[in-house]
Design a protein around this motif. Structure first.
Motif, PDB file in Angstrom:
ATOM      1  N   GLU A  30       0.836  -1.206   0.000  1.00 28.97           N
ATOM      2  CA  GLU A  30       0.000   0.000   0.000  1.00 28.97           C
ATOM      3  C   GLU A  30       0.868   1.253   0.000  1.00 28.97           C
ATOM      4  N   ASP A  31       1.961   1.235   0.781  1.00 28.85           N
ATOM      5  CA  ASP A  31       2.873   2.384   0.826  1.00 28.85           C
ATOM      6  C   ASP A  31       3.499   2.637  -0.535  1.00 28.85           C
ATOM      7  N   THR A  32       3.917   1.572  -1.210  1.00 27.14           N
ATOM      8  CA  THR A  32       4.518   1.702  -2.542  1.00 27.14           C
ATOM      9  C   THR A  32       3.506   2.265  -3.535  1.00 27.14           C
ATOM     10  N   ILE A  33       2.294   1.751  -3.508  1.00 26.79           N
ATOM     11  CA  ILE A  33       1.250   2.237  -4.409  1.00 26.79           C
ATOM     12  C   ILE A  33       0.960   3.709  -4.136  1.00 26.79           C
ATOM     13  N   SER A  34       0.889   4.087  -2.866  1.00 29.09           N
ATOM     14  CA  SER A  34       0.636   5.489  -2.519  1.00 29.09           C
ATOM     15  C   SER A  34       1.772   6.391  -3.000  1.00 29.09           C
ATOM     16  N   LEU A  35       3.011   5.967  -2.812  1.00 26.19           N
ATOM     17  CA  LEU A  35       4.139   6.782  -3.280  1.00 26.19           C
ATOM     18  C   LEU A  35       4.080   6.994  -4.789  1.00 26.19           C
ATOM     19  N   ILE A  36       3.693   5.962  -5.514  1.00 20.83           N
ATOM     20  CA  ILE A  36       3.621   6.059  -6.973  1.00 20.83           C
ATOM     21  C   ILE A  36       2.425   6.903  -7.409  1.00 20.83           C
ATOM     22  N   CYS A  37       1.282   6.682  -6.801  1.00 17.83           N
ATOM     23  CA  CYS A  37       0.029   7.258  -7.307  1.00 17.83           C
ATOM     24  C   CYS A  37      -0.369   8.591  -6.674  1.00 17.83           C
ATOM     25  N   ASP A  38       0.169   8.937  -5.536  1.00 22.83           N
ATOM     26  CA  ASP A  38      -0.247  10.172  -4.869  1.00 22.83           C
ATOM     27  C   ASP A  38       0.483  11.405  -5.392  1.00 22.83           C
ATOM     28  N   ASN A  39       1.375  11.223  -6.344  1.00 22.87           N
ATOM     29  CA  ASN A  39       2.102  12.323  -6.965  1.00 22.87           C
ATOM     30  C   ASN A  39       1.879  12.321  -8.465  1.00 22.87           C
ATOM     31  N   THR A  40       1.999  13.485  -9.046  1.00 26.16           N
ATOM     32  CA  THR A  40       2.141  13.596 -10.491  1.00 26.16           C
ATOM     33  C   THR A  40       3.637  13.794 -10.712  1.00 26.16           C
ATOM     34  N   TRP A  41       4.249  12.912 -11.479  1.00 25.01           N
ATOM     35  CA  TRP A  41       5.703  12.887 -11.638  1.00 25.01           C
ATOM     36  C   TRP A  41       6.113  13.550 -12.944  1.00 25.01           C
ATOM     37  N   ALA A  42       7.231  14.277 -12.926  1.00 26.97           N
ATOM     38  CA  ALA A  42       7.711  14.977 -14.114  1.00 26.97           C
ATOM     39  C   ALA A  42       9.196  14.700 -14.334  1.00 26.97           C
ATOM     40  N   SER A  43       9.558  14.597 -15.606  1.00 25.36           N
ATOM     41  CA  SER A  43      10.967  14.453 -15.956  1.00 25.36           C
ATOM     42  C   SER A  43      11.642  15.821 -15.894  1.00 25.36           C
ATOM     43  N   GLU A  44      12.937  15.808 -15.993  1.00 21.60           N
ATOM     44  CA  GLU A  44      13.695  17.056 -16.018  1.00 21.60           C
ATOM     45  C   GLU A  44      13.357  17.826 -17.292  1.00 21.60           C
TER      46      GLU A  44
END
Length: 141
Positions: A30-44
């Motif tokens: 659950e922690d891993t899923i939250s870390l992945i899904c609770d953010n919108t991720w951007a490249s440099e």
């Protein structure tokens, strides 16, 4: 009699190896899923030779879908976006590899609230044409 027991034994092993996990996840999962899904991720953000800025934004959802946006901003400030949607899932029980389909994987190198570092991989290990490229993402600001 021994042959019947052997057939039942083999059938049980094969059937149990095909069971897919559904429903509940452990706290670590659950922690891993939250870390992945609770953010919108951007490249440099990268500026090309003509002064245009390019970057990619990834939003993975807990329902197993994702949106990947390719964003470019020209020198006049005009923003161009192209989006791709698809499905994702964990490839292995350790939740260390994400599978996007079509032999596309992310091998997770580091995952924190501030950094999502992966090896963007095309193909299976051992294949001649497999490729891996390091990709570092940060939360979109």
């Amino acid at each position: 009699m021994k042959k019947s027991i052997f057939i039942v034994f083999v059938t049980l092993i094969l059937a149990s190896s095909c069971v897919e996990k559904t429903g509940y996840y452990s706290n670590g999962e659950e922690d891993t899923i939250s870390l992945i899904c609770d953010n919108t991720w951007a490249s440099e953000k990268i500026v090309d030779d003509e002064g245009n800025t390019h970057y990619t934004v990834y939003k993975l959802e807990k329902n197993g879908t994702y949106i990947r946006k390719f964003i470019s901003i020209d020198t006049d400030g005009k923003v161009n976006e192209n989006s791709i949607t698809g499905r994702w899932s964990f490839y292995d029980p350790s939740s260390k590899t994400i599978y996007f389909g079509d032999d596309h994987y992310w091998d997770i190198e580091e995952l924190t609230t501030k950094k999502f570092a992966v090896y963007d991989r095309w193909g299976e290990y051992g294949q001649i044409h497999m490729s891996r490229e390091y990709l570092e993402l940060t939360p979109l600001k």
